[in-house]
Design a protein around this motif. Sequence first.
Motif, short mmCIF file in Angstrom:
data_model
loop_
_atom_site.label_atom_id
_atom_site.label_comp_id
_atom_site.label_asym_id
_atom_site.label_seq_id
_atom_site.Cartn_x
_atom_site.Cartn_y
_atom_site.Cartn_z
N SER A 76 0.81 -1.21 0.00
CA SER A 76 0.00 0.00 0.00
C SER A 76 0.85 1.26 0.00
O SER A 76 0.35 2.35 -0.30
N LEU A 109 -4.66 13.87 -2.95
CA LEU A 109 -5.47 12.64 -2.94
C LEU A 109 -5.06 11.72 -1.80
O LEU A 109 -5.91 11.10 -1.15
N ALA A 110 -3.77 11.63 -1.55
CA ALA A 110 -3.30 10.79 -0.44
C ALA A 110 -3.81 11.35 0.90
O ALA A 110 -4.22 10.59 1.78
N SER A 113 -7.43 10.58 1.32
CA SER A 113 -7.68 9.17 1.62
C SER A 113 -7.60 8.87 3.12
O SER A 113 -7.94 7.78 3.54
N GLY A 116 -10.65 7.37 4.95
CA GLY A 116 -10.89 5.93 5.09
C GLY A 116 -10.54 5.42 6.48
O GLY A 116 -11.40 4.88 7.18
N HIS A 134 -1.20 7.16 5.63
CA HIS A 134 -1.74 7.87 4.46
C HIS A 134 -1.08 9.24 4.33
O HIS A 134 -0.75 9.66 3.22
#
Length: 155
Positions: A76, A109-110, A113, A116, A134
């Motif tokens: 990941s 974007l990271a 995220s 989540g 993240h």
Amino acid sequence: MSSRTVPNSVPSVPATAAPPVGRSGFGWWQVLATGAVGAAVVNLVVFAVAKLAGASLVVMDAGEEHAVTVGGVIGSSVVPLLVGTGAALLLALWKPVFLRIAQYVGSGLALLSVAGPLSADADGGTVAALSLMHITLGVAVFTTLRLHRRHRRHR
């Protein structure tokens, strides 16, 4: 003194005598590999600290337990960085502005995220560790593309 001479002017120096411009020393693939390895190492440190601190590192999803593993952390961390920044580097061959765009969009974007892990059904230590992972990826994307932009500028 002739009319074509400028007072106090410095004589021109041939291009071959100019000192070399400082370079970062990293090519595109080296920057990409450094970013991926750096993100993975930092995230593994976060994983280890969370484990030592007593975080379960288990996330509930649709009633099923999903354990966070070392392999999962590495995958990941490395895969999104390689795919995203690799695509940005390829697009930058066509239009260099894509480096700057990808630097902000990819890291943004990271960071988005992080929603989540924050909404995950897990203990606080697991949520904190996954959120930090993240954020680490966002910083790695930004830094990786920044290093490459700096290298290109000094060529």
